[in-house]
Design an enzyme around this catalytic site. Structure first.
Site, PDB file in Angstrom:
ATOM      1  N   LEU A  39       0.811  -1.222   0.000  1.00 35.69           N
ATOM      2  CA  LEU A  39       0.000   0.000   0.000  1.00 35.69           C
ATOM      3  C   LEU A  39       0.849   1.280   0.000  1.00 35.69           C
ATOM      4  CD1 LEU A  39      -2.837  -1.022   2.514  1.00 35.69           C
ATOM      5  CD2 LEU A  39      -2.791  -1.261   0.022  1.00 35.69           C
ATOM      6  N   ASP A  92       5.120  -6.274   2.820  1.00 36.06           N
ATOM      7  CA  ASP A  92       6.258  -5.601   2.188  1.00 36.06           C
ATOM      8  C   ASP A  92       7.257  -6.675   1.788  1.00 36.06           C
ATOM      9  OD1 ASP A  92       8.595  -4.152   1.546  1.00 36.06           O
ATOM     10  OD2 ASP A  92       7.972  -2.502   2.849  1.00 36.06           O
ATOM     11  N   SER A 121      10.041  -3.418 -19.009  1.00 34.41           N
ATOM     12  CA  SER A 121       9.788  -2.085 -19.560  1.00 34.41           C
ATOM     13  C   SER A 121      10.609  -1.833 -20.807  1.00 34.41           C
ATOM     14  CB  SER A 121      10.145  -1.036 -18.493  1.00 34.41           C
ATOM     15  OG  SER A 121      10.231   0.247 -19.039  1.00 34.41           O
ATOM     16  N   THR A 126      12.185   0.645 -21.233  1.00 35.02           N
ATOM     17  CA  THR A 126      13.381   1.391 -20.823  1.00 35.02           C
ATOM     18  C   THR A 126      14.642   0.534 -20.936  1.00 35.02           C
ATOM     19  OG1 THR A 126      13.008   0.800 -18.511  1.00 35.02           O
ATOM     20  CG2 THR A 126      12.148   2.917 -19.242  1.00 35.02           C
ATOM     21  N   TYR A 182      15.963   3.385 -12.720  1.00 36.65           N
ATOM     22  CA  TYR A 182      14.763   2.583 -12.948  1.00 36.65           C
ATOM     23  C   TYR A 182      14.974   1.621 -14.119  1.00 36.65           C
ATOM     24  CZ  TYR A 182      10.260   1.289 -14.913  1.00 36.65           C
ATOM     25  OH  TYR A 182       9.219   0.566 -15.452  1.00 36.65           O
ATOM     26  N   LYS A 207      15.259  -2.767 -14.330  1.00 37.61           N
ATOM     27  CA  LYS A 207      14.539  -3.667 -15.230  1.00 37.61           C
ATOM     28  C   LYS A 207      15.518  -4.536 -16.018  1.00 37.61           C
ATOM     29  CE  LYS A 207      10.402  -2.508 -14.026  1.00 37.61           C
ATOM     30  NZ  LYS A 207       9.621  -3.462 -13.217  1.00 37.61           N
ATOM     31  N   ASN A 245       4.024   2.572 -22.602  1.00 39.13           N
ATOM     32  CA  ASN A 245       3.454   3.549 -21.655  1.00 39.13           C
ATOM     33  C   ASN A 245       1.974   3.274 -21.380  1.00 39.13           C
ATOM     34  OD1 ASN A 245       5.914   4.830 -22.871  1.00 39.13           O
ATOM     35  ND2 ASN A 245       5.403   6.383 -21.346  1.00 39.13           N
ATOM     36  N   SER A 267       3.587  20.591 -17.011  1.00 34.87           N
ATOM     37  CA  SER A 267       4.947  20.849 -17.486  1.00 34.87           C
ATOM     38  C   SER A 267       5.271  19.876 -18.614  1.00 34.87           C
ATOM     39  CB  SER A 267       5.956  20.680 -16.353  1.00 34.87           C
ATOM     40  OG  SER A 267       5.759  21.645 -15.349  1.00 34.87           O
TER      41      SER A 267
END
Length: 339
Positions: free
Chosen positions: A33, A58, A125, A127, A150, A154, A180, A217
């Site tokens: 959470l 966790d 991802s 990425t 990040y 991955k 995305n 932005s």
């Protein structure tokens, strides 16, 4: 069959739980959470008319994770979402990302390889490709040095899984390299609700449109693209959720050609930031207040998928449009204000 979904109350996880339950799977969710709430569980239940098993946990706690797997020895497959996911935040706080994304994956695999059924879908991802040499990006494209922590998590995660599959003959895994994810469930019962300032474009757009944010932005307008803004492959979250179910069924039915496989999951269409802004304004009828700011560290210029492999081998293809995704995201944003 019983499927564990880690991070199952997060954005992609919750929609995947809905997709799994619609196919008749029993779902167990682990979530700490940290970036979700128990209201998501209510949303899942309202859609599916079935409440998944939920355990607040966790995964950085090895002892608690071990206890979980001792309790749930009959799991037939795992879809692993639990991780930190923002490029910008990872640059600022890399150690959080290495702990959340790498340590927890290692602990998960240590437990998974002791089960009778060892099937894993990994939330990877695009990425991992970094700034790709050619577009659209193929799965065979070289995995370049990551631009962000990040992205690096991955890449490392995929390597850990691949090595584990080599060492454990019963372990079968698929990494889904998705682009995305945007949108929300069409019922607006679940959607993307980031805590704090949104790190992704579409929730920032919807929050700006509804008045939660003063302005949007746009990070850089001097990239070598048609309008100077970054280009991404935006996929509806329900298309993505369905891809996870299809990939899982491939593992469970032993159709995989090898222990470890990789698939791109996207639409195959690139859209620039300003094109998404324009599409949202057209879909919603709202005029967005946005301004151009400096580039954001860790952003690649353009990334969109070649999805041929997923289309042909998995039999999966994105069905929903950018406009549908933005319409669902806007409906979700409006609904959250009413809560």
């Amino acid at each position: 069959m019983k499927i564990l979904v880690t991070g199952g109350l997060g954005f992609i996880g919750s929609h995947t739980v809905v997709a799994l339950q619609s196919k008749g799977y029993e779902v167990v969710i682990i979530d700490n959470l940290s970036n979700s709430t128990l209201n998501v569980l209510k949303g899942i239940t309202s859609i599916s008319k079935k409440t998944p098993i939920f355990e607040k946990l966790d995964m950085r706690d090895k002892t608690d994770l071990k206890k979980f797997f001792l309790k749930h020895k009959d799991i037939d497959g795992v879809i692993h979402f639990a991780a930190s996911k923002a490029v910008g935040e990872s640059v600022v706080n890399p150690l959080l990302y290495y702990e959340n994304n790498i340590a927890t994956l290692t602990y998960l695999l240590q437990n998974l390889t002791e089960l009778t059924q060892q099937n894993l879908i990994f939330s990877s991802s695009c990425t991992v490709y970094g700034e790709a040499d050619n577009l659209p990006v193929l799965e065979e494209a070289p995995v370049k040095k990551a631009i962000s922590p990040y992205g690096n998590t991955k890449q490392i995660g995929e390597e850990i899984i691949k090595d584990s599959c080599s060492a454990h003959s019963n372990l079968k895994a698929i990494s889904l390299r998705y682009f995305n994810p945007i949108g929300a469930h069409p019922t607006a019962a679940i959607g993307e609700l980031p805590s704090g300032t949104p790190q992704n474009l579409v929730p920032f757009i919807t929050q700006t449109a509804i008045g939660k944010r003063e302005k949007l932005s746009v990070f850089g307008n001097d990239y070598p693209t048609a309008d100077g803004t970054c280009v991404r492959d935006y996929i509806h979250v329900m298309d993505l959720a369905e891809a996870h179910v299809v990939a899982l069924e491939r593992l469970i039915s032993s159709k995989s050609e090898m222990n470890y496989e990789v698939f791109n999951v996207g639409t195959g269409v690139g859209s620039s930031v300003l094109e998404v802004v324009s599409a949202f304004e057209k879909t919603s009828g709202e005029k967005l207040n946005y301004h151009i700011v400096d580039r954001r560290e860790g952003d690649v210029i353009a990334a969109y998928a070649d999805t041929t492999k997923a289309n042909e081998i998995l039999g999966w293809k994105a069905k929903r449009t950018l406009s549908q995704a933005l319409e669902d995201a806007w409906r979700w944003e409006q609904q959250t204000v009413l809560q």
